[in-house]
Design an enzyme around this catalytic site. Sequence first.
Site, short mmCIF file in Angstrom:
data_model
loop_
_atom_site.label_atom_id
_atom_site.label_comp_id
_atom_site.label_asym_id
_atom_site.label_seq_id
_atom_site.Cartn_x
_atom_site.Cartn_y
_atom_site.Cartn_z
N LYS A 54 -22.16 20.69 50.65
CA LYS A 54 -22.23 19.84 51.84
C LYS A 54 -20.90 19.87 52.59
CE LYS A 54 -25.80 16.86 49.96
NZ LYS A 54 -26.12 15.54 49.38
N HIS A 102 -19.58 8.00 37.30
CA HIS A 102 -20.90 7.57 36.86
C HIS A 102 -20.92 6.05 36.91
CE1 HIS A 102 -20.20 11.48 35.00
NE2 HIS A 102 -21.51 11.65 35.04
#
Length: 118
Positions: A54, A102
């Site tokens: 991206k 995370h």
Amino acid sequence: MIGIDLIKLDRMKRFLERFGDRGLHKFLSGNEIIFVKNYRNAAGFWAAKEACAKALGCGIGAECGFHDIILSKTPKGAPLIDLSPEVCKRFGITDLSVSITHDGEYAIAVVALEKSSK
């Protein structure tokens, strides 16, 4: 340029249950798989590769595949990212940084890259 990606951990867990090591090899090299201890690590690496694509502005495809994005770790366990020489040259990349985290049910990665001013 900056890219970010988020993946639900359960998605990677199901992917690995279905495809196992064959699935890992679709997006990771043998050297990268060494760092994967569980589906959480795999999800973080997936997110990092997607975030990098991206940031490049092309996504995963003909201009930059999963195996053109190379992940490793520092001796202290921090993630490192690099690109194949062909992709570096094609996009004029001079520097790359990655952060993986995370939280709860998700793995998130951010990639920042610098391009030459030419």
